[in-house]
Design an enzyme around this catalytic site. Structure first.
Site, PDB file in Angstrom:
ATOM      1  N   LYS A  10      10.710  20.719  34.097  1.00  0.00           N
ATOM      2  CA  LYS A  10       9.644  20.867  33.110  1.00  0.00           C
ATOM      3  C   LYS A  10       8.567  21.769  33.709  1.00  0.00           C
ATOM      4  O   LYS A  10       8.358  21.752  34.924  1.00  0.00           O
ATOM      5  CB  LYS A  10       8.999  19.499  32.816  1.00  0.00           C
ATOM      6  CG  LYS A  10       9.872  18.540  32.046  1.00  0.00           C
ATOM      7  CD  LYS A  10       9.467  18.529  30.578  1.00  0.00           C
ATOM      8  CE  LYS A  10      10.575  18.083  29.649  1.00  0.00           C
ATOM      9  NZ  LYS A  10      11.035  16.731  29.868  1.00  0.00           N
ATOM     10  N   SER A 334       0.981   9.517  34.191  1.00  0.00           N
ATOM     11  CA  SER A 334       2.104  10.159  34.872  1.00  0.00           C
ATOM     12  C   SER A 334       3.276  10.276  33.900  1.00  0.00           C
ATOM     13  O   SER A 334       3.230   9.758  32.785  1.00  0.00           O
ATOM     14  CB  SER A 334       2.498   9.341  36.097  1.00  0.00           C
ATOM     15  OG  SER A 334       2.932   8.064  35.685  1.00  0.00           O
ATOM     16  N   TYR A 335       4.342  10.921  34.336  1.00  0.00           N
ATOM     17  CA  TYR A 335       5.500  11.180  33.480  1.00  0.00           C
ATOM     18  C   TYR A 335       6.018   9.899  32.836  1.00  0.00           C
ATOM     19  O   TYR A 335       6.356   8.938  33.532  1.00  0.00           O
ATOM     20  CB  TYR A 335       6.602  11.840  34.313  1.00  0.00           C
ATOM     21  CG  TYR A 335       7.711  12.412  33.488  1.00  0.00           C
ATOM     22  CD1 TYR A 335       7.427  13.362  32.512  1.00  0.00           C
ATOM     23  CD2 TYR A 335       9.022  12.022  33.670  1.00  0.00           C
ATOM     24  CE1 TYR A 335       8.433  13.891  31.732  1.00  0.00           C
ATOM     25  CE2 TYR A 335      10.037  12.550  32.895  1.00  0.00           C
ATOM     26  CZ  TYR A 335       9.742  13.481  31.923  1.00  0.00           C
ATOM     27  OH  TYR A 335      10.733  14.005  31.162  1.00  0.00           O
ATOM     28  N   PRO A 336       6.061   9.845  31.500  1.00  0.00           N
ATOM     29  CA  PRO A 336       6.351   8.563  30.844  1.00  0.00           C
ATOM     30  C   PRO A 336       7.821   8.232  30.664  1.00  0.00           C
ATOM     31  O   PRO A 336       8.140   7.232  30.052  1.00  0.00           O
ATOM     32  CB  PRO A 336       5.662   8.722  29.487  1.00  0.00           C
ATOM     33  CG  PRO A 336       5.715  10.185  29.204  1.00  0.00           C
ATOM     34  CD  PRO A 336       5.680  10.885  30.531  1.00  0.00           C
TER      35      PRO A 336
END
Ligand SMILES: [Zn+2]
Ligand SMILES: [Zn+2]
Ligand SMILES: [Zn+2]
Ligand SMILES: [Zn+2]
Ligand SMILES: [Zn+2]
Length: 852
Positions: A10, A334-336
């Site tokens: 990403k 943070s990244y879920p």
């Protein structure tokens, strides 16, 4: 100097990783596709110890997706059974990202590549997608040029360590993903197409555009229907409980719990009551006090977040994921998407916590915690994908908005709770005896609320008890037999469904919300109060149908067996081709058996739904038999001629009306009008041509605004004005039905232009504008309301260039890209648009001979 290309999954990850590896000394620029950035810096390349130029960039998830080729995407031209062997190809997952071109461009002249994709199977699969895109543009070096990094968190230590221990990408793991994709595609499409065509052609009130089958989706629905069946077949059973009240000397009345809890035989229960009734006091046998704990939660992962959001916040999984991703891209959390419930070793817990000190709701709790010392978080599991979901920076409700704030509030409170003390309470149990029967009463006093001060909904209900002493006798106030009934289970809550899916390995943290959303959108279940999932008639009949034919189609066991096979591929213990071939041939046999046995399922449909001929209301006439066709409104809306037994699909998501009983000159079918409302788009269409385009180069499912037939009065040839101002191939077509709020609309995109408010007639002329190539428009205004000078009512001119008309045209899209010249597209005009041409004699025959 050699160049090292590095690729993350990403854009945000590429940035954080580059920042760590370059120690913040990088130059960033936007990539050619607009979505990804490239971060550049110089450094030493550990595997070769060379000084190199680093270029770090990313993809946006999968670069490619699997699909069938050519005609196999056409529902009408292919027998679904062919899909088990039809050729497939990888297509760009998101065309507008132009990812392969972007990667290939950035890889030009690179000597090495380091793959920083997420460390799960999907990530391994994307590694090989990336390699496919860049291999041809990289420099050909000798020795190893392709490296894979293995990391479990985006922290300085993890990332730098991964860079020093580069490995090779794992082809087997990637192949296991290829195998899953291919099986899902073949199986899902074959079953979905077959049953959709079978049932939609038969039943009119079946309210679904797609009767889909999916190896994950169908077992998900299966769980909901299973619960429904349990509710339906539930028979309440009576049972009896002894209810006893004693009087405490301090004045309180205490209810006691019976040791035997309940008895299902009334006579036996009555016997116990009779035995007690003779006794006049209850004696305390012992009083036991125990300190107990309620454990603080482990760190938050996706599935737990979805569960709590659904049960506690009333937010569906899909909605929750969307909000969480927005919070993530804005840097709040943070990244879920993670399965991990364990903080990485050097995660800065105190630093993260400190940021929350200023919050008005929990700031003081955080300060207390920082002063008295945080607890070591409970050990969760580290799946090695991403760290648990945590807040990354402070926020207020005002800056986030209502729902995002509620989710952020929960995530932050949960994070604080994981570092708080356990909740400690004192439980007192008083054991008593009445005759030979034993009873108890229980009290609970909180000693230390611990984490429940911040996770307030987890706090304990206190239940104080007066003091009891051993051998104390208490007067019995009341003894009675209470009759009760066992109660049926309730419909599954979304939260329970998520638990079941996780337990049976149906879907992943990423796909669970998608599967749940699908079964709702396809009208198999509806969400009722308390976010419970109640299956619809269609959902029930589908699952029962599978159970009748082949129960394995709906059992979660099929999926887990498949997962095991795929894991063997990933581990290099099974051959990719063999597993794939084996899996597909099993399902192909199941599919053939399913097709043979479909009458069994159809019997269930017959009971629930009405046949097409009996549904809908008469609308327009069939061009073949001249009888009225029925308009079936249930999704997908259709027209059905019960005399010819033919069904015609219609455009969806709008209203269908009769269009002045005008007939299509080609086939005599009566035109209908599709409209999305007064300010929206509308166009007339011929039901026959919509399903059977009269020209080979005309796509299916088009209205008269795309019809280029010279004899069609309502068509593009007659009403086309100019090229679209926005899109490539669109033509602006006068909407002849839009009077009195006249408008023209693009036949390809969403552009709508309103004009000539008070005209009672607007028509498109033969001639074109010398300046822009648009067709001249003739307008006849109403007397008295005419905006023309001197009370004139008629005027002709170009809507874009004529000085009289220009102010009367509302420009919805500011920029007019006038290219002119091309007229009404694809040979629309000119050819034989003479007046007074005769009607074709036998339209159906003419159509057949002339066009197809
Ligand atoms: Zn007919
Ligand atoms: Zn037609
Ligand atoms: Zn037409
Ligand atoms: Zn357009
Ligand atoms: Zn013009």
């Amino acid at each position: 100097m050699k160049t090292v290309l590095m690729v993350a999954e990403k854009p945000s990850l590429a940035q954080s990783i580059a920042k760590i590896l370059s120690n913040g000394q990088m130059n960033s620029r936007k990539g050619s596709n607009g979505a990804c950035s490239v971060h550049e810096y110089r450094g030493v390349f550990p595997p070769t110890r060379e000084n190199v130029f680093y270029k770090m960039t990313s993809v946006c998830g999968h670069v490619f997706g699997l699909d069938f080729m050519g005609k196999y995407n056409n529902w009408d031209r292919v027998d679904p059974v062919e899909l088990f062997s039809a050729p497939t190809s990888k297509k760009e997952a998101t065309e507008k990202l132009k990812m392969p071109a972007f990667l290939s461009k950035e890889a030009r002249g690179a000597d090495y590549v380091v793959l920083w994709l997420d460390c799960d199977k999907e990530g391994e699969n994307i590694c090989f997608e990336v390699l496919d895109c860049i291999e041809n543009s990289m420099n050909r070096g000798t020795g190893q040029t392709v490296y894979r990094s293995k990391f479990s968190a985006i922290t300085d230590r993890d990332i730098k360590e991964a860079m020093n221990k580069l490995v090779s990408p794992n082809k087997n793991e990637s192949l296991s993903v290829d195998a899953r994709q291919e099986m899902d595609l073949r199986i899902g499409c074959a079953f979905t197409r077959f049953q959709t065509k079978f049932f939609q052609g038969k039943y009119g009130d079946l309210d679904s555009t797609l009767i889909s089958y999916g190896p994950c989706q169908t077992p998900t629905l299966g769980f909901c229907v299973d619960r429904h069946d349990k509710i339906q077949s539930f028979k309440p059973e009576p049972y009896w409980v002894i209810h006893v009240q004693v009087a405490h000397p301090g004045g309180r009345v205490i209810n006691l719990d019976w040791d035997r809890v309940r008895i299902f035989d009334k006579e036996v229960a009555q016997m116990f009551v009779n035995m007690i009734k003779g006794v006049d006091s209850a004696r305390v046998l012992k009083v036991v006090q125990e300190e107990k704990f309620k454990s603080r939660p482990i760190a938050l992962n996706t599935v737990e977040m979805l569960r709590t959001a659904s049960s506690g916040l009333g937010m569906g999984p899909q909605h929750t994921m969307q909000i969480a991703e927005r919070l993530y891209t804005q840097g709040y959390i943070s990244y879920p998407r993670t399965e991990t419930t364990h903080y990485p070793e050097n995660f800065d817990l105190r630093g993260t916590l400190k940021q929350q000190q200023s919050n008005s709701l929990w700031g003081s709790i955080v300060s207390d915690l920082l002063n008295t010392g945080i607890q070591k978080p409970k050990k969760g599991s580290d799946v090695g994908d991403h760290p648990p979901i945590t807040p990354m920076r402070p926020a207020t409700e005002a800056e986030l908005g209502h729902d995002p704030w509620r989710l952020y509030d929960f995530i932050t409170r949960h994070f604080i709770a994981t570092l708080s003390r356990d909740m400690k309470y004192l439980q007192t149990t008083v054991y008593m005896e009445i005759g030979a029967e034993k009873f108890t009463c229980t009290g609970k006093v909180v000693l230390d609320p611990g984490f429940t001060t911040v996770l307030t909904w987890k706090s304990a209900d206190e239940e104080t008890l007066p003091e009891f002493k051993k051998d104390q006798n208490l007067t019995i106030n009341e003894v009675k037999l209470v009759d009760r009934q066992t109660s049926p289970p309730d419909y599954l809550t979304e939260s329970e469904l998520i638990t079941l899916m996780e337990k049976h390995g149906i879907g992943t943290d990423a796909s669970i919300p998608v599967h749940i959303n699908n079964i709702c959108e396809r009208n198999y279940v509806s969400i009722i109060g308390g976010r419970k999932l109640k299956p619809t008639a269609l959902g029930i009949v589908l699952v029962h149908g599978y159970q009748k034919i082949d129960a394995e189609l709906v059992l979660p066991t099929m999926r887990s067996a498949l997962e095991k096979q795929l894991n063997l591929i990933a581990g290099g213990k099974a051959n990719y081709e063999e597993v794939l071939h084996h899996g597909i041939s099993i399902f192909c046999l199941k599919f053939k058996y399913f097709v043979e046995s479909i009458p069994g399922m159809d019997e269930l449909f017959e009971v629930t739904f009405s046949p097409l001929a009996a549904s809908g209301k008469p609308l327009s006439r069939c061009g073949k038999c001249r009888r009225f066709m029925k308009f079936v409104q249930a999704k997908p809306s259709r027209l059905h001629c019960s005399n010819c037994d033919e069904t015609f699909s219609l455009p969806q998501n709008g209203n269908i009306k009769l269009y002045k009983e005008i007939k299509c000159p080609l086939d005599d079918f009566e035109l209908v009008l599709w409209t999305t409302g007064v300010r929206g788009k509308s166009f007339p269409l011929c039901p026959y041509c919509f399903n059977n385009p009269p020209f080979k180069d005309m796509r299916k499912n088009n209205g008269c605004n795309e019809c280029t037939h010279p004899s069609c009065q309502h068509s593009l040839s007659q009403n086309g004005v100019s090229e679209c101002v926005e899109c490539e191939n669109g033509v602006l077509v006068l909407d002849p039905t839009s009077s009195p709020k006249w408008r023209m609309a693009c036949n390809k995109c969403n552009v709508v232009l309103h004009f000539f408010e008070n005209a009672h007639r607007v028509s498109v002329g033969e001639d074109t504008c010398d300046d822009c190539g648009s067709h001249i428009v003739n307008v006849d205004f109403s007397k008295g309301k005419t905006p023309l000078a001197d009370g004139n009512t008629e005027h002709s001119g170009c809507v874009f260039c004529d000085n009289v008309f220009k102010p009367m045209v509302e420009k919805h899209h500011a920029v007019m890209k006038r290219r002119g010249g091309r007229g009404r597209g694809r040979g629309g005009r000119g050819r034989g648009r003479g007046r007074g041409r005769g009607k074709p004699k036998d339209k159906m025959a003419a159509l057949a001979a002339y066009f197809v």
